[in-house]
Design an enzyme around this catalytic site. Structure first.
Site, PDB file in Angstrom:
ATOM      1  N   GLU A  90     -42.579  32.726 102.477  1.00  0.00           N
ATOM      2  CA  GLU A  90     -41.976  33.922 101.889  1.00  0.00           C
ATOM      3  C   GLU A  90     -41.979  35.068 102.907  1.00  0.00           C
ATOM      4  O   GLU A  90     -41.064  35.217 103.681  1.00  0.00           O
ATOM      5  CB  GLU A  90     -42.661  34.256 100.561  1.00  0.00           C
TER       6      GLU A  90
HETATM    7  C1  HEM Z   1     -42.793  34.568  91.768  1.00  0.00           C
HETATM    8  C2  HEM Z   1     -43.085  39.346  92.536  1.00  0.00           C
HETATM    9  C3  HEM Z   1     -41.698  38.557  97.097  1.00  0.00           C
HETATM   10  C4  HEM Z   1     -40.041  34.230  95.738  1.00  0.00           C
HETATM   11  C5  HEM Z   1     -42.987  35.915  91.566  1.00  0.00           C
HETATM   12  C6  HEM Z   1     -43.487  36.522  90.363  1.00  0.00           C
HETATM   13  C7  HEM Z   1     -43.546  37.864  90.558  1.00  0.00           C
HETATM   14  C8  HEM Z   1     -43.091  38.110  91.901  1.00  0.00           C
HETATM   15  C9  HEM Z   1     -44.000  38.929  89.571  1.00  0.00           C
HETATM   16  C10 HEM Z   1     -43.900  35.779  89.107  1.00  0.00           C
HETATM   17  C11 HEM Z   1     -42.841  35.861  88.069  1.00  0.00           C
HETATM   18  C12 HEM Z   1     -43.165  34.957  86.922  1.00  0.00           C
HETATM   19  O1  HEM Z   1     -44.078  34.151  87.025  1.00  0.00           O
HETATM   20  O2  HEM Z   1     -42.482  35.025  85.911  1.00  0.00           O
HETATM   21  C13 HEM Z   1     -42.888  39.496  93.895  1.00  0.00           C
HETATM   22  C14 HEM Z   1     -43.237  40.690  94.653  1.00  0.00           C
HETATM   23  C15 HEM Z   1     -42.898  40.447  95.944  1.00  0.00           C
HETATM   24  C16 HEM Z   1     -42.272  39.126  95.973  1.00  0.00           C
HETATM   25  C17 HEM Z   1     -43.889  41.934  94.080  1.00  0.00           C
HETATM   26  C18 HEM Z   1     -43.112  41.327  97.152  1.00  0.00           C
HETATM   27  C19 HEM Z   1     -44.389  41.706  97.452  1.00  0.00           C
HETATM   28  C20 HEM Z   1     -41.014  37.359  97.089  1.00  0.00           C
HETATM   29  C21 HEM Z   1     -40.218  36.868  98.193  1.00  0.00           C
HETATM   30  C22 HEM Z   1     -39.746  35.646  97.793  1.00  0.00           C
HETATM   31  C23 HEM Z   1     -40.265  35.378  96.459  1.00  0.00           C
HETATM   32  C24 HEM Z   1     -39.940  37.599  99.478  1.00  0.00           C
HETATM   33  C25 HEM Z   1     -38.834  34.679  98.522  1.00  0.00           C
HETATM   34  C26 HEM Z   1     -38.927  34.458  99.851  1.00  0.00           C
HETATM   35  C27 HEM Z   1     -40.756  33.901  94.612  1.00  0.00           C
HETATM   36  C28 HEM Z   1     -40.853  32.554  94.066  1.00  0.00           C
HETATM   37  C29 HEM Z   1     -41.692  32.649  92.942  1.00  0.00           C
HETATM   38  C30 HEM Z   1     -42.052  34.047  92.800  1.00  0.00           C
HETATM   39  C31 HEM Z   1     -40.199  31.289  94.617  1.00  0.00           C
HETATM   40  C32 HEM Z   1     -42.160  31.482  92.067  1.00  0.00           C
HETATM   41  C33 HEM Z   1     -43.350  30.874  92.749  1.00  0.00           C
HETATM   42  C34 HEM Z   1     -44.048  29.820  91.934  1.00  0.00           C
HETATM   43  O3  HEM Z   1     -44.038  29.870  90.710  1.00  0.00           O
HETATM   44  O4  HEM Z   1     -44.653  28.919  92.531  1.00  0.00           O
HETATM   45  N1  HEM Z   1     -42.748  36.903  92.489  1.00  0.00           N
HETATM   46  N2  HEM Z   1     -42.336  38.578  94.729  1.00  0.00           N
HETATM   47  N3  HEM Z   1     -40.999  36.446  96.065  1.00  0.00           N
HETATM   48  N4  HEM Z   1     -41.479  34.769  93.835  1.00  0.00           N
HETATM   49 FE1  HEM Z   1     -41.858  36.681  94.264  1.00  0.00          FE
END
Ligand code: HEM
Ligand code: HEM
Length: 344
Positions: free
Chosen positions: A136
């Site tokens: 990420e």
């Molecule tokens: C999951 C916030 C950066 C890709 C999540 C979730 C949140 C979140 C709240 C959980 C949502 C849920 O479970 O319903 C953030 C914040 C970021 C960030 C605050 C910056 C600090 C990123 C970036 C990427 C990304 C840059 C892509 C390169 C994902 C993915 C998931 C996820 C793929 C699912 C992961 C899993 O369940 O294994 N993010 N995110 N996120 N985010 Fe982010």
């Protein structure tokens, strides 16, 4: 004249039955779902203030929080496109394809557990994950803090957001500010208006879809304020979907708990704004919401959902799409000669 009165009586009685039926449906629905609250939810150990929200918003949009300087939270949780990235699985650091579909950040504050497998407890803990994840943002807490400290405007904002603290610029506070911002990303929808008593908020098809959603058993797993996001179930409880939808290498919660029972167990997805967040499932392999609904029928309930029923359920699901708060794109602090350079 008599006939007219009789007719009026019949019409009135029918209308009354309809009113009673609507009231009964609402009562049943309120037993399973809750409308969004009208104020921001309280966070654990994190008082929400205006200063914290504004800081968190800047951090959310700041690509310099990633090692490469390319990825911000908004790259994969784009607030202009439903709070996700509309990719099968996300693209991150150095053009790597991540293992899972990005869930929406909209209303994520109401999920009892974060991620597809529930491995983070809350949004503050969650926010520390992507920054460090190699696929990420590939950054380190120390480098994030160095980046923030190098910009006087950020230092001032952290001091305002965390006024009592000796060391306001920290990785913990970075996460808390983002959590406070995310708590504002709440989207009231027609379904909330209907739960709150507005009979006209849902169409006939949407009401029929809601009844099906409850009668078929979807609401056994997708309930509460986010219609999901609060429990874990095997994906393929009754019948495992094919490898095209459920790739065998991602065993979900098994990786968190290491218990065989948790093999292919995932969080029942929250369903608010679901028509904005294709593609579907942790694999992102299904692009059509109607197809996703029919897969749920066979995989989770062992029942065929016919075309008309699926259309009505989809109609109901569109009533969960709410109004996204207006986002004014933030102007971010200027770098200095001390700011760590982009790498990788
Ligand atoms: C999951 C916030 C950066 C890709 C999540 C979730 C949140 C979140 C709240 C959980 C949502 C849920 O479970 O319903 C953030 C914040 C970021 C960030 C605050 C910056 C600090 C990123 C970036 C990427 C990304 C840059 C892509 C390169 C994902 C993915 C998931 C996820 C793929 C699912 C992961 C899993 O369940 O294994 N993010 N995110 N996120 N985010 Fe982010
Ligand atoms: C995922 C709808 C029944 C558990 C989903 C998704 C939709 C959906 C649209 C995809 C969400 C997304 O990609 O963000 C429905 C409907 C149902 C139903 C309409 C009734 C016909 C159930 C039941 C269970 C369940 C009964 C529990 C036994 C899950 C789980 C996921 C999910 C675990 C995540 C699957 C994954 O890993 O990708 N549901 N669902 N669902 N649902 Fe359901």
């Amino acid at each position: 004249n008599h006939l007219f009165k009789l007719l009026c009586g019949v019409v009135a009685a029918l209308a009354l039955t309809q009113v009673a039926a609507a009231a009964e449906l609402r009562e049943r629905a309120l037993g399973m779902f809750s409308p969004l609250p009208s104020t921001f939810p309280a966070l654990k150990d994190n008082v929400i203030t205006g200063e914290k929200i504004e800081l968190g918003k800047a951090l959310f949009f700041d690509p310099r929080m990633s090692a490469s300087g390319v990825f911000s939270c908004n790259s994969c949780h784009n607030l202009a496109t439903g709070g996700d990235d509309n990719m099968e699985t996300s693209i991150g650091h150095a053009w790597q394809k991540g293992p899972r579909n990005s869930p929406t950040v909209l209303n994520a504050v109401f999920n009892e557990a974060q991620f597809w497998d529930g491995r983070a407890a809350d949004l503050a803990e969650q926010a520390k994950g992507p920054v460090q994840a190699g696929v990420e943002m590939a950054n380190t807490p120390a480098n994030v803090v160095a980046t923030l400290t190098s910009m006087p405007q950020y230092v001032a904002w952290f001091e305002e957001a965390f006024p009592e603290e000796k060391n306001p610029v920290s990785f913990d506070n970075f996460a808390k500010a983002i959590e406070a911002y995310e708590a504002t990303l709440i989207t009231p929808a027609p379904f909330d208006a209907w739960l709150n008593g507005d009979d006209g908020a849902l169409t006939g098809d949407q009401l029929a879809g809601l009844e099906l959603f409850m009668n078929k058993g979807c609401s056994a797993c997708h309930n509460g304020v986010n219609l999901g996001g609060n429990g874990y179930f095997p994906f393929g409880l009754i019948e495992k979907p094919g490898a095209d939808v459920l790739p065998p290498d991602d065993r979900g919660r098994f990786a968190v708990t290491k218990t065989a029972d948790d093999s292919y167990v995932f969080r029942a997805s929250p369903l608010r704004n679901i028509d904005q967040t294709a593609p579907y499932f942790h694999s992102g392999k299904v692009w059509d919401l109607k197809v996703a609904v029919q897969i749920m029928g066979t995989s989770q309930l062992g029942t065929e959902i016919n075309d008309q029923q699926a259309d009505q359920i989809v109609a109901f699901l569109t009533a969960l799409t709410g109004k996204v708060p207006e986002v004014v794109y933030p102007v971010l602090p200027r770098e200095t000669s001390q700011t760590p350079r982009p790498s990788g």
